[in-house]
Scaffold this motif. Structure first.
Motif, PDB file in Angstrom:
ATOM      1  N   GLY A  16     -22.027  37.777   4.965  1.00 28.97           N
ATOM      2  CA  GLY A  16     -23.267  37.838   5.480  1.00 28.97           C
ATOM      3  C   GLY A  16     -23.517  36.432   5.415  1.00 28.97           C
ATOM      4  O   GLY A  16     -23.138  35.430   4.748  1.00 28.97           O
ATOM      5  N   VAL A  20     -30.789  32.283   4.763  1.00 27.21           N
ATOM      6  CA  VAL A  20     -31.594  32.698   5.830  1.00 27.21           C
ATOM      7  C   VAL A  20     -33.055  32.217   5.951  1.00 27.21           C
ATOM      8  O   VAL A  20     -33.536  31.742   4.871  1.00 27.21           O
ATOM      9  CB  VAL A  20     -31.874  34.199   5.737  1.00 27.21           C
ATOM     10  N   VAL A  61     -27.919  37.463   0.232  1.00 30.28           N
ATOM     11  CA  VAL A  61     -28.684  36.228   0.379  1.00 30.28           C
ATOM     12  C   VAL A  61     -29.172  35.509  -0.662  1.00 30.28           C
ATOM     13  O   VAL A  61     -29.844  35.914  -1.523  1.00 30.28           O
ATOM     14  CB  VAL A  61     -29.788  36.608   1.350  1.00 30.28           C
ATOM     15  N   CYS A 232     -28.846  40.549   9.147  1.00 28.80           N
ATOM     16  CA  CYS A 232     -28.014  39.821   8.327  1.00 28.80           C
ATOM     17  C   CYS A 232     -26.519  40.439   8.340  1.00 28.80           C
ATOM     18  O   CYS A 232     -25.506  39.802   8.450  1.00 28.80           O
ATOM     19  CB  CYS A 232     -28.354  40.019   6.841  1.00 28.80           C
TER      20      CYS A 232
END
Length: 247
Positions: A16, A20, A61, A232
């Protein structure tokens, strides 16, 4: 400073996105749809931030960068701008303990010169308080513009050249990032914009050269943990070649 080439190679194998970035758009329209003033929507949007931050560690993340106020947003009405600045101050005061307890490290990027001294002091205090936290790195872009950031970085680079600290022939595409506000951050892997608008609005122009983009119709106050997680996960199945050809 993270090595951008190493980061790119490593993320090619990453399930992933590691970093972000989100353009949190649609607060005003969300409020208008409900017959409320725009600041009502901004307050609702501010509440949404905590949920997204708390989701990050669960889905891998490590870095989250959010676009809170752009250099162009000063063009809005004086009432809205003043309300936003008051909201930023109150939000930092209210959320400081929770953010720190959660283990988030907070940084602010953008030009602080136009911001009021009380807000700057609160930003400085929050950065200092959370500087040793590592659970998630939250970066808030406040009075930020991509072109303004590059101009400020170029100015500092030119000053170093003029002072003899750097030779012109040594300036490469790896040099400028060390002068950017985001110099200690990896480049974003995924950029999300809410509210249905399909533009990047002067956000992380240099850093997002190889980012994947997702433009979603959801207005920011309605953007949920579930939708964030889904975006994601979708990133993980994209074929990222960085200009090359898959063999």
């Amino acid at each position: 400073m993270p090595n951008r080439k190493d980061h790119t190679i490593a993320d090619a194998e990453h399930i992933g996105p590691r970093h972000v970035a989100i353009i949190m758009d649609g607060n005003g329209r969300w409020a208008t749809q409900r017959g409320r003033p725009r600041l009502f929507g901004h307050r609702a949007g501010a509440k949404r931030v905590r949920e997204i931050v708390e989701t990050c560690p669960d889905i891998g993340v490590e870095y989250l960068t959010i676009f809170a106020f752009s250099t162009e947003n000063w063009k809005r009405t004086q009432v809205e701008v003043a309300g936003l600045m008051s909201l930023f101050r109150r939000y930092i005061i209210k959320e400081t303990r929770a953010v720190h307890s959660f283990g988030a490290r907070v940084r602010f990027i953008g030009d602080r010169v136009q911001l009021d001294k009380k807000l700057i002091a609160l930003m400085d205090e929050l950065e200092t308080l959370t500087e040793n936290n590592t659970r998630v790195h939250l970066t808030v872009a406040l009075n930020y513009g991509g072109r303004d950031e590059v101009a400020r970085a170029t100015r500092r680079l030119a000053e170093d050249v003029a002072a003899g600290k750097l030779r012109p022939q040594d300036v490469t595409e790896e040099t400028l990032p060390t002068y950017l506000d985001t110099c200690v951050l990896p480049d974003p892997d995924l950029v999300i914009r809410t509210s249905g608008e399909a533009r990047i609005s002067n956000f992380l122009l240099w850093q997002s050269a190889y980012a994947e983009y997702e433009f979603v119709d959801t207005l920011w106050p309605d953007f949920s943990r579930k939708e964030f997680t889904s975006l994601c996960r979708s990133y993980g199945i994209r074929d990222r070649r960085y200009g090359g050809v898959k063999r």
